[in-house]
Design an enzyme around this catalytic site. Structure first.
Site, PDB file in Angstrom:
ATOM      1  CB  SER A 162       8.949  -5.848  -3.128  1.00 50.38           C
ATOM      2  OG  SER A 162       8.095  -6.930  -2.815  1.00 50.38           O
ATOM      3  CG  HIS A 205       9.079  -4.391   1.248  1.00 49.91           C
ATOM      4  ND1 HIS A 205       8.800  -3.544   2.300  1.00 49.91           N
ATOM      5  CD2 HIS A 205       7.887  -4.939   0.891  1.00 49.91           C
ATOM      6  CE1 HIS A 205       7.505  -3.566   2.561  1.00 49.91           C
ATOM      7  NE2 HIS A 205       6.932  -4.414   1.718  1.00 49.91           N
ATOM      8  CG  ASP A 225       5.591  -7.687  -0.041  1.00 48.71           C
ATOM      9  OD1 ASP A 225       5.216  -6.799   0.736  1.00 48.71           O
ATOM     10  OD2 ASP A 225       6.098  -7.451  -1.150  1.00 48.71           O
ATOM     11  CG  MET A 263       1.198 -11.501   1.157  1.00 48.96           C
ATOM     12  SD  MET A 263       0.717 -11.249  -0.575  1.00 48.96           S
ATOM     13  CE  MET A 263       1.865  -9.954  -1.047  1.00 48.96           C
ATOM     14  CG  HIS A 297       4.306  -5.218   4.318  1.00 51.05           C
ATOM     15  ND1 HIS A 297       3.932  -4.764   3.059  1.00 51.05           N
ATOM     16  CD2 HIS A 297       3.248  -4.961   5.133  1.00 51.05           C
ATOM     17  CE1 HIS A 297       2.716  -4.268   3.138  1.00 51.05           C
ATOM     18  NE2 HIS A 297       2.274  -4.380   4.373  1.00 51.05           N
ATOM     19  CG  MET A 332       0.564  -7.341   3.688  1.00 48.83           C
ATOM     20  SD  MET A 332       0.763  -7.154   1.904  1.00 48.83           S
ATOM     21  CE  MET A 332       2.428  -7.776   1.723  1.00 48.83           C
ATOM     22  CG  MET A 343      -0.358  -1.035   1.688  1.00 45.07           C
ATOM     23  SD  MET A 343       1.145  -1.834   1.101  1.00 45.07           S
ATOM     24  CE  MET A 343       0.541  -2.734  -0.337  1.00 45.07           C
ATOM     25  CG  ASP A 378       4.586  -2.043  -0.932  1.00 47.19           C
ATOM     26  OD1 ASP A 378       4.762  -2.271  -2.144  1.00 47.19           O
ATOM     27  OD2 ASP A 378       4.521  -2.942  -0.072  1.00 47.19           O
TER      28      ASP A 378
END
Length: 218
Positions: A14, A39, A41, A43, A72, A74, A144, A177
């Protein structure tokens, strides 16, 4: 739905734990060390309290590596950004059940219409039974094992208990994750996980090859 021909465990470092001052070099280093995916992330400061990156960073990552980029999201209203991440070079987009539970089927369909693989993520407190209507609509389930928002959190052992239940019902890929290290990686693999998302356990170690090998040691 993408099935894993049992069973190579994939490692997806990540970038949340990478050194952003030298991000391209960091990605190349983990790829050379044996990483299977990267990966990413994303957000928005609303769905989760942290604020991270957008498509422009994915575009930079795409130039640095040829391995799959697992984005991913979020974020709230993630469907607004599927095309932008596709154009930036994403290979996978995973959305949260909690962010689009009322129109999840439409969101998954829209991801596939862009030509990308799709995934569903659930937070630690979400009952995995909410996934049952979507087994045939998704290529990946992301469980998660920390509350999404920040890297470096402690692994929540109660969350990994969802994986065996999902594994019995779902033939696609299962990713875990949050809080993954040498010890918890083994727990996740025993539970039936296909993909380990690891941040500090890879980027936080000087020898990335040895770090990845340690996650896979049984």
């Amino acid at each position: 739905m993408t099935e894993n021909p049992r069973k190579k465990i994939l490692i997806a470092p990540s970038i949340l734990s990478a050194d952003f001052s030298r991000l391209g070099d960091e990605i190349r280093e983990v790829e050379e060390a044996g990483a299977d995916w990267i990966h990413v992330d994303v957000m928005d400061g609303h769905f989760v309290p942290n604020l991270t990156i957008g498509p422009v960073v994915v575009q930079g990552l795409r130039k640095a590596t040829k391995i799959p980029l697992d984005v991913h999201l979020m974020i709230e209203e993630p469907w607004k950004y599927f095309s932008a991440f596709k154009e930036a070079g994403a290979d996978w987009i995973t959305v949260h059940y909690e962010a689009c539970s009322k129109n999840l089927s439409d969101a998954l369909r829209k991801i596939r219409e862009t030509g990308l693989r799709c995934g569903i993520s659930i937070r630690p407190k979400t009952d995995p039974e909410v996934l049952e209507p979507f087994w045939d609509e998704t290529d990946l389930i992301l469980v998660m094992t920390v509350e999404p928002g920040f890297g470096g959190q402690a692994f929540m052992p109660e969350a990994i208990g969802k994986v065996p239940w999902i594994r019995k019902k779902y033939k696609g890929l299962i990713s875990v994750d949050g809080g993954i290290n040498e010890k918890t990686a083994h727990e996740a693999i025993r539970a039936g996980t296909d993909i380990l998302v690891a941040g500090t356990a890879v980027f936080g170690k000087p020898d990335r090859k040895r770090a990845i090998e340690a996650l896979l040691a049984r």
